[in-house]
Design a protein around this motif. Sequence first.
Motif, mmCIF file in Angstrom:
data_model
loop_
_atom_site.group_PDB
_atom_site.id
_atom_site.type_symbol
_atom_site.label_atom_id
_atom_site.label_comp_id
_atom_site.label_asym_id
_atom_site.label_seq_id
_atom_site.Cartn_x
_atom_site.Cartn_y
_atom_site.Cartn_z
ATOM 1 N N PRO A 197 0.819 -1.239 0.000
ATOM 2 C CA PRO A 197 0.000 0.000 0.000
ATOM 3 C C PRO A 197 0.845 1.279 0.000
ATOM 4 C CG PRO A 197 -0.060 -1.067 2.149
ATOM 5 C CD PRO A 197 0.594 -2.026 1.225
ATOM 6 N N LEU A 198 2.031 1.233 0.595
ATOM 7 C CA LEU A 198 2.888 2.421 0.595
ATOM 8 C C LEU A 198 3.398 2.746 -0.803
ATOM 9 C CD1 LEU A 198 4.936 1.798 3.878
ATOM 10 C CD2 LEU A 198 3.034 3.399 3.530
ATOM 11 N N VAL A 199 3.714 1.705 -1.559
ATOM 12 C CA VAL A 199 4.148 1.923 -2.942
ATOM 13 C C VAL A 199 2.987 2.452 -3.768
ATOM 14 C CG1 VAL A 199 5.011 0.784 -5.030
ATOM 15 C CG2 VAL A 199 6.008 0.245 -2.799
ATOM 16 N N ALA A 200 1.789 1.940 -3.483
ATOM 17 C CA ALA A 200 0.616 2.406 -4.226
ATOM 18 C C ALA A 200 0.349 3.890 -3.965
ATOM 19 C CB ALA A 200 -0.608 1.570 -3.846
ATOM 20 N N ASP A 201 0.689 4.339 -2.751
ATOM 21 C CA ASP A 201 0.504 5.765 -2.413
ATOM 22 C C ASP A 201 1.743 6.585 -2.732
ATOM 23 O OD1 ASP A 201 -1.994 5.125 -1.504
ATOM 24 O OD2 ASP A 201 -1.377 4.923 0.597
ATOM 25 N N ASN A 202 2.719 6.019 -3.408
ATOM 26 C CA ASN A 202 3.978 6.672 -3.774
ATOM 27 C C ASN A 202 4.778 7.106 -2.559
ATOM 28 O OD1 ASN A 202 3.568 6.477 -6.581
ATOM 29 N ND2 ASN A 202 2.245 8.302 -6.549
ATOM 30 N N ALA A 203 4.519 6.410 -1.429
ATOM 31 C CA ALA A 203 5.305 6.714 -0.232
ATOM 32 C C ALA A 203 6.649 6.002 -0.257
ATOM 33 C CB ALA A 203 4.522 6.311 1.021
ATOM 34 N N VAL A 218 9.307 1.890 -6.054
ATOM 35 C CA VAL A 218 8.950 0.572 -6.600
ATOM 36 C C VAL A 218 10.033 -0.455 -6.270
ATOM 37 C CG1 VAL A 218 8.443 -0.704 -8.713
ATOM 38 C CG2 VAL A 218 7.586 1.627 -8.420
ATOM 39 N N LYS A 219 11.285 0.025 -6.154
ATOM 40 C CA LYS A 219 12.382 -0.895 -5.829
ATOM 41 C C LYS A 219 12.152 -1.557 -4.473
ATOM 42 C CE LYS A 219 17.388 -1.102 -5.217
ATOM 43 N NZ LYS A 219 17.258 -1.831 -3.947
ATOM 44 N N ASP A 220 11.604 -0.827 -3.537
ATOM 45 C CA ASP A 220 11.330 -1.417 -2.218
ATOM 46 C C ASP A 220 10.311 -2.570 -2.340
ATOM 47 O OD1 ASP A 220 13.059 0.345 -0.958
ATOM 48 O OD2 ASP A 220 11.493 1.877 -0.772
ATOM 49 N N LEU A 221 9.323 -2.369 -3.223
ATOM 50 C CA LEU A 221 8.351 -3.459 -3.454
ATOM 51 C C LEU A 221 9.026 -4.668 -4.082
ATOM 52 C CD1 LEU A 221 5.460 -4.558 -3.487
ATOM 53 C CD2 LEU A 221 5.124 -3.383 -5.688
ATOM 54 N N ASP A 222 9.904 -4.411 -5.050
ATOM 55 C CA ASP A 222 10.613 -5.532 -5.678
ATOM 56 C C ASP A 222 11.476 -6.275 -4.656
ATOM 57 O OD1 ASP A 222 9.453 -4.797 -8.057
ATOM 58 O OD2 ASP A 222 11.208 -3.674 -8.782
ATOM 59 N N ASP A 223 12.144 -5.535 -3.791
ATOM 60 C CA ASP A 223 12.978 -6.190 -2.771
ATOM 61 C C ASP A 223 12.131 -7.025 -1.819
ATOM 62 O OD1 ASP A 223 15.184 -5.052 -3.900
ATOM 63 O OD2 ASP A 223 15.295 -3.372 -2.459
ATOM 64 N N ALA A 224 11.004 -6.481 -1.409
ATOM 65 C CA ALA A 224 10.134 -7.229 -0.480
ATOM 66 C C ALA A 224 9.547 -8.476 -1.146
ATOM 67 C CB ALA A 224 9.013 -6.313 0.009
ATOM 68 N N THR A 225 9.187 -8.345 -2.414
ATOM 69 C CA THR A 225 8.656 -9.511 -3.144
ATOM 70 C C THR A 225 9.721 -10.593 -3.287
ATOM 71 O OG1 THR A 225 7.137 -8.070 -4.375
ATOM 72 C CG2 THR A 225 7.571 -10.259 -5.276
#
Length: 525
Positions: free
Chosen positions: A112-118, A121-128
Motif C-alpha cells: 500500500p505504501l508503494v501504491a501511495d507513492n510513499a 517501486v524498488k522497495d516493493l521488488d525487494d520485499a517480493t
Amino acid sequence: MLLSACSKSEPEKAAPPPTEVSALAVKAQTVPVTYEFVGQTESSQQVEIRARVNGFLEKRVYTEGTFVEPGQVLFRMDVKPFEASLKAAKAELAQQQARLATARANLARVKPLVADNALAVKDLDDATGTEQAASAAVEAAAAKVTDAQLNLGYTTITSPVAGQSSFAKVQDGAYVNAENSLLTYVAKLDPMRVNFSLSENESLRLQDEIAKGKLIKALRDDYAVELLLADGSSFPAQGRITFADASFSQETGTFLLRAELPNPKGELRPGQFVRVKVHGFQRPNSIIVPQRAVQEGPRGEYVWVVDGEGKASQRLVSVGDWMGDQWLVTAGLKDGERVVVDGFMRLAPGAPVKVKDVPPDPLPEGKATERPAGPTPAGAVAAAASVMPNSGAGPAGGTAKAAAASPPAGSASASGSAGANGDAVYFDRGRTALDATGQVRLVSIIAALKAKPDLRVVLHGYVDSSGDPKVNAALAKRRAEAVRDALLAADVPAKQIEMKAPANIVGGDSPAMARRVDVILAEAR
C-alpha cells in the motif's frame, strides 16, 4: 552179406515239432509322447533384502529360514542418529517458516505504501524477492524433513513379499554401508518356476517331424508340465510353460524354457534339480512293441516275425523313442504283422512255429489339457511349440528322452473330462486380481465345462482369520468374482457357474490356503 547190408537205406529222421512262441499282431495307431528334460527350480520372485541407509544393525527380528509375510519386520537399525537428524530438519523448517512469515508481513506493509507513492517501486521488488526466497527456503527445509523421515523409516527393514527367508548375512551390531548392505533374501515359493533348455539341433529335428506329419502338436499348443523329484516321485501339481527365451544362448547353443507350477505347501524349493516331463505331443501311424521283442545283432536291432505260413524270420527294424517298457518302431514293420515276444531264443530262420497270440500291452496314456481360445501366458507356449525337441540339453548337461505320457493330476483330456474334481486358484496377500498362473490353472476347468454343458462349476472363497474380518471377507468375495469373470471371459455360460459365500478358515498348511478360491466341478442339478 556185405553187399546186401550196403544196399539198405538208413531210416529218415522225424521233423522237429514247431517251436511254441508267443506273438502279438502290431497295429499302427496314434500314440501320445512325453519328452523329458533336466530342469532346475527357481523362485518366481526372489527379493534381496538390503539396508537403504548406513548405520549400525541393532537386531535381527525374524527367525532365519521361516516363512515371512509381506510387511513383516526382519531387521532393526539404530534409530538415534536418524531421530536426531529428523529433529534438526524440523527445526530448520520452523526457522524458515518464521522467516517466511516475516517476509510476507513486510510485503503486505510495502504494497500500500508503494501504491501511495510513499515508497519506491524498488522497495516493493525487494520485499517480493525476499518473500519468494523465504517460500523456496521453506520448501527446501520441508524436503529435508521428508528425507529425514524416510531415512528413519528405512531403519525398520521389512519383507516386501511372502516367502521363505534365508539366513542373515550381517550379524547384530555390525556397521552396514553400501559394501555390505545385503542382509538376507526372501524367496517366493508359490508359484515355483522350473527352467529347462533344449539344443538347437533337436528343435530343428522336431520342426522337421512336425512338417512331415510324423509328430502332432497339442491342441492350441497347450503342453502340460510334470515334475519328477530326486527320489523318483511325481510332484502332485501340474504346470504350464509360461516363458520361452527370444533367442538361443551363444555360449551353450540351447534354448531356455520356463514353466510355472503351483506350490502352495512349499514342497519345492529353489535350486532343486528335477526331471521335467512335457505332455501333449502325439505320433500318428505308430507301431510300438514290447522292449523284450527287440533284439540287437551285428547288423542292428531286429525282431522275429511270423509269416502267413507259420514260419519265423528275422526282420531288421529301426527303433525310435523309448515309451515306458515299449519301443516305438519307426521302420521295418507294417500294420497287422505278428511279432514274437516270447520264445524267440529257440528260433531259427524259416523254422515252423506254433503261435500263441497275446494281447498288446496297453498304450501309454496322457494328453495335454485343451486350452480355450485366447492368448497364451506371456506368449510363451506358442514359441515353445516351435522348438520343443525329441531330446535336448538341460541345465545340468542332461538330454531329454521320450517316455510314456501319463496324465498329470487334475488335468482334463481333450474330450473335456476332468481328471480331478477341480482345482484352486491362489492370490497374493491383499490382491484380488487373477494373475497368469491363476489363469493357467483354470484351463482344464474351462475345457471340461465347454465339452460337457451338463457340468457346473462351484466357486468357493475363504476368509483369512487374521486381520480385519470385514476387509478379509470383502477380499474373499472379490477373489471369487475375479475367477468368475475369467470363466465368463472364456465364454463359459453363466448358468454353469455357482458362487458360494466365503467361509472362514482356521489354521491351514500355509497362509496361502486362506487366500484361495476353490474351483470345483460338479454335475448339474
